[in-house]
Design an enzyme around this catalytic site. Structure first.
Site, mmCIF file in Angstrom:
data_model
loop_
_atom_site.group_PDB
_atom_site.id
_atom_site.type_symbol
_atom_site.label_atom_id
_atom_site.label_comp_id
_atom_site.label_asym_id
_atom_site.label_seq_id
_atom_site.Cartn_x
_atom_site.Cartn_y
_atom_site.Cartn_z
ATOM 1 N N CYS A 107 0.747 -1.159 -0.030
ATOM 2 C CA CYS A 107 -0.090 -0.106 -0.183
ATOM 3 C C CYS A 107 0.841 1.254 0.073
ATOM 4 O O CYS A 107 1.655 1.593 -0.601
ATOM 5 C CB CYS A 107 -0.942 -0.054 1.473
ATOM 6 S SG CYS A 107 -2.490 1.002 1.012
ATOM 7 N N HIS A 108 0.673 2.054 0.716
ATOM 8 C CA HIS A 108 1.469 3.278 0.834
ATOM 9 C C HIS A 108 2.760 3.185 1.857
ATOM 10 O O HIS A 108 3.734 4.006 2.014
ATOM 11 C CB HIS A 108 0.865 4.273 1.858
ATOM 12 C CG HIS A 108 -0.334 4.949 1.332
ATOM 13 N ND1 HIS A 108 -1.606 4.286 1.113
ATOM 14 C CD2 HIS A 108 -0.754 6.252 0.339
ATOM 15 C CE1 HIS A 108 -2.365 5.138 0.304
ATOM 16 N NE2 HIS A 108 -1.764 6.453 0.031
#
Lengths: 182, 182
Positions: A107-108
């Site tokens: 994800c991030h």
């Protein structure tokens, strides 16, 4: 089933992490015998964006990558945005690459790897908002459920967790990868 | 007092913006005669991270930079992280550079400029977490209250708003800057 008994896996994060990106890989590695350790800039408890709370086992200032076999970087935009500003956290993440150890990032979570300057010529995926940042950091960014590049395992979102967890376990079982480097 | 009567200023953002980074420059430009227009990917209302709600005046798909004199990009990590994934928004922001028009950007607002690929050799500041991303996008990143580089005005956090607003007004009053380009 992969057996990684005795391996120690650091989970590096701060408040605002995507809950399932901590809890799901944590369960996956501990179920097959590894010890999971929550590492964070500050002592106490951390809170996920959806309310999961967990005690910090070790502050990143007291942590040493040489005492771990692998690193997992969960996402969550607020977590990842803050974590990358902590120089000790950036340095801790970088040390896993210097020591050729497996790193799982979702994800991030990958932003800190741009700060750690370890993405040159590495193939990686992430949440799509990071595409330009990771390419500008030298990575070959692709849009896939899971990508494995010499010990670096990456995925995009919580939907990818089953594939992510399976590959993280495989890479931890394999151990050091010479091309996982700084 | 700067008079920018008749100038049209686009504020480009989506949900999760830093409330004061919309409301404070909005008040600053409208107080001295400009028309402010809230541009967003979707119709309806947008919500700031601290609860400010405002009606969208124009969807970015219907907006044309040639009908505006300047652009303001507020921050807020969730706003900025989402906005940069909207290709129409990226293209709209890029058009202000192609048309040499002033752009004010604060906090996390600058991420979209990495995607728009307009930061080569430009001097800019931002929220510190973006430092590596903006440098990797070609910018000369500095840590200052406000930076003005040929029509590009940038600041770091809501604390910088008084200095930011003053420079945004100045640059709008000056009009086109040849070195503000793509």
């Amino acid at each position: 089933m992969t057996d990684i008994t005795g391996k120690r896996v650091a989970f590096l994060l701060t408040d605002g992490f995507e809950d399932s990106e901590l809890t799901s890989p944590w369960e996956a590695v501990t179920e097959v015998g590894a010890t999971a350790v929550l590492v964070s800039p500050a002592d106490g408890r951390v809170s996920g964006k959806n309310g999961h709370e967990q005690t910090v086992d070790l502050t990143v200032g007291s942590a040493d990558a040489s005492e771990f076999d692998a690193l997992v970087l969960p996402g969550g935009v607020v977590n990842a945005d803050n974590l990358r500003m902590d120089e000790t956290a950036v340095s801790f993440a970088r040390d896993f690459f210097a020591q050729h150890k497996p790193v799982g990032v979702i994800c991030h979570g990958a932003w800190i790897l741009a700060d750690a300057d370890v993405l040159g010529d590495r193939t990686i995926t992430s949440y799509p908002s990071l595409k330009t940042d990771l390419r500008n950091a030298g990575a070959n960014w692709v849009d896939e459920e899971v990508v494995v590049d010499a010990g670096l395992v990456s995925s995009r979102t919580p939907d990818d967790l089953p594939a992510f967890n399976a590959k993280v376990l495989e890479e931890i079982a394999e151990g050091a990868h010479a091309d996982q480097t700084v």
